[in-house]
Scaffold this active site. Structure first.
Site, PDB file in Angstrom:
ATOM      1  N   SER A   1     104.358  67.834  73.548  1.00  0.00           N
ATOM      2  CA  SER A   1     105.313  66.737  73.437  1.00  0.00           C
ATOM      3  C   SER A   1     106.743  67.247  73.612  1.00  0.00           C
ATOM      4  CB  SER A   1     105.102  66.068  72.067  1.00  0.00           C
ATOM      5  OG  SER A   1     105.769  64.856  71.969  1.00  0.00           O
TER       6      SER A   1
ATOM      7  N   ASP B   1      97.694  59.308  78.202  1.00  0.00           N
ATOM      8  CA  ASP B   1      98.915  59.667  77.454  1.00  0.00           C
ATOM      9  C   ASP B   1     100.166  59.195  78.197  1.00  0.00           C
ATOM     10  OD1 ASP B   1     101.008  60.801  76.067  1.00  0.00           O
ATOM     11  OD2 ASP B   1     100.297  62.871  76.239  1.00  0.00           O
TER      12      ASP B   1
ATOM     13  N   HIS C   1      98.178  60.724  73.257  1.00  0.00           N
ATOM     14  CA  HIS C   1      99.197  61.769  73.088  1.00  0.00           C
ATOM     15  C   HIS C   1      98.861  62.700  71.921  1.00  0.00           C
ATOM     16  CE1 HIS C   1     103.072  63.631  73.633  1.00  0.00           C
ATOM     17  NE2 HIS C   1     103.504  63.292  72.440  1.00  0.00           N
TER      18      HIS C   1
END
Ligand SMILES: *[C@@H]1O[C@H](CO)[C@@H](O)[C@H](O)[C@H]1NC(C)=O
Ligand SMILES: *[C@@H]1O[C@H](CO)[C@@H](O)[C@H](O)[C@H]1NC(C)=O
Ligand SMILES: *[C@@H]1O[C@H](CO)[C@@H](O)[C@H](O)[C@H]1NC(C)=O
Length: 362
Positions: free
Chosen positions: A178, A234, A295
């Site tokens: 991320s 994602d 995610h």
């Protein structure tokens, strides 16, 4: 409030629709044909565990490598530095993986209770910083500063230099998920410039785009050993948006993406082309089915913080010792640290301020 949220979502869908409609226009080539870091499932399974472990908030367990996520597949790991920037809510560690004979640098992603808001903000990130010494390369300043202008840069480069002194010039593998993947990218570029492109590998999971096509080209040249793992639907790798009809202005991923999909426990891993924006990889997912859920797991491993509520540090054992170490530098390391080098980046003004952030568990 509700209305604003609605507007945000509509804008996101419109922007992604615009991005999707631009398929088929020729992309700027971003070549990295001399890649020697080949995707290997076994290695990726180890590296994703490090990316998951760096989210742990119990620093004692993390530092002593006894945390619940610390021993699944990564025995034979020796922690050398735990780096915590309390003011900016950043966390990273550096250590040696004796099986891979590599220095591991893992950087944590956003740890706040509203990842949703963070993701929504990603649409509006500007390419607002000309990358130093790279003509035409532009990046998002927030991503870059989080690495460059915090404790991370000096602490990590100093830890890597020490590790190379102790263990010889072994490879460094930089890892992040991320926002941590965005910081890991800048870290890998920094290390490649310092120690040479051959000594640095990068594997990120669900990272956002960080710069434009010119930056992606430089990146592919300096850090050819890069694997950017994306997962199913994602949404984060789709942000900030990519507009292929604005080749000079748009964000553009660097290569090489590996798109992981899972259905009923079967994992497929697709090695993508070297453009950075392979239309047959995660970009082929319809914007209407993008997901935040995807995610938070990568290769079946949990990528969420174990405590989303705050950025506080919770410690259990050896509290006094840890507290002393934290108060003296925030940066904990088994070797001497160059504290005078780290000092200028120190995010907190006083020790008292720091102690306020340390919450003693149990
Ligand atoms: C993947 O890496 C593992 C561990 O380093 C190694 O034993 C294995 O041979 C590699 N697999 C391939 C296909 O290269
Ligand atoms: C990056 O950090 C260094 C100090 O570590 C600083 O000299 C430099 O100006 C920073 N770069 C940018 C673009 O802010
Ligand atoms: C998963 O893989 C197995 C073995 O290759 C196959 O028999 C099965 O149909 C696959 N399941 C799905 C949902 O694709």
């Amino acid at each position: 409030m509700e209305r604003w949220r609605c507007t945000g979502v509509v804008a996101l869908v419109l922007l992604l629709a615009l991005a999707a409609s631009s398929h088929g226009i020729r992309d700027l080539p971003v070549k990295n044909s001399d890649q020697s870091f080949i995707y290997n499932h076994t290695v990726a399974m180890t590296l994703v565990e490090y990316a998951s472990a760096v989210y742990m908030t119990d620093l004692t367990a993390l530092y002593t490598w006894t945390c619940s996520r610390c021993n699944d597949l990564i025995q034979g790991f020796e922690m050398t530095s735990l780096i915590v920037d309390v003011g900016n809510c950043l966390q990273a560690f550096v250590g040696i993986d004796h099986n891979l004979n590599s220095i591991i640098i893992a950087i944590r992603g956003t740890q706040e209770n509203s990842v949703q808001n963070w993701i929504k903000d990603l649409i509006w990130k500007q390419l607002d910083l000309s990358f130093p010494n790279m003509p035409n390369a532009k990046v998002h300043s927030g991503f870059f500063y989080s690495y460059n202008n915090t404790i991370l840069r000096l602490a990590i480069t100093s830890a890597v230099r020490k590790a190379r002194k102790s263990y010889g010039d072994i490879n460094a593998i930089v890892i992040g998920h991320s926002m941590g993947g965005a910081m890991a990218s800048f870290c890998a570029l920094d290390l490649a410039m310092k120690f040479g492109s051959d000594s640095v590998q990068l594997m990120t999971f669900g990272q956002p785009r960080v710069g434009n096509a010119a930056f992606a080209s430089y990146f592919a040249k300096y850090v050819p050993n890069t694997i950017r793992v994306t997962h199913g639907h994602d949404i984060v790798p789709h942000l900030p948006p990519y507009f292929s009809f604005l080749p000079q202005l748009t964000y553009h991923h660097f290569p090489r993406e590996v798109w992981v999909q899972d259905s009923d426990g079967n994992i497929t891993e697709q090695i993508c082309d070297d453009s950075g924006e392979d239309p047959d990889c995660c970009r082929c997912v319809s914007m209407f089915s993008l997901s935040i859920q995807d995610h938070f797991t990568y290769l079946g491993v949990d990528m969420e913080a174990d405590d989303w509520s705050t950025c506080r540090i919770v410690t259990a054992q050896s509290v006094q010792q840890l507290r002393k170490e934290l108060a003296s530098s925030v940066l904990m390391t088994r070797h001497d640290i160059d504290s005078e080098k780290v000092e200028p980046c120190f995010p907190l003004k006083t020790k008292a301020q720091l102690e306020d952030f340390i919450q003693i568990g149990m």
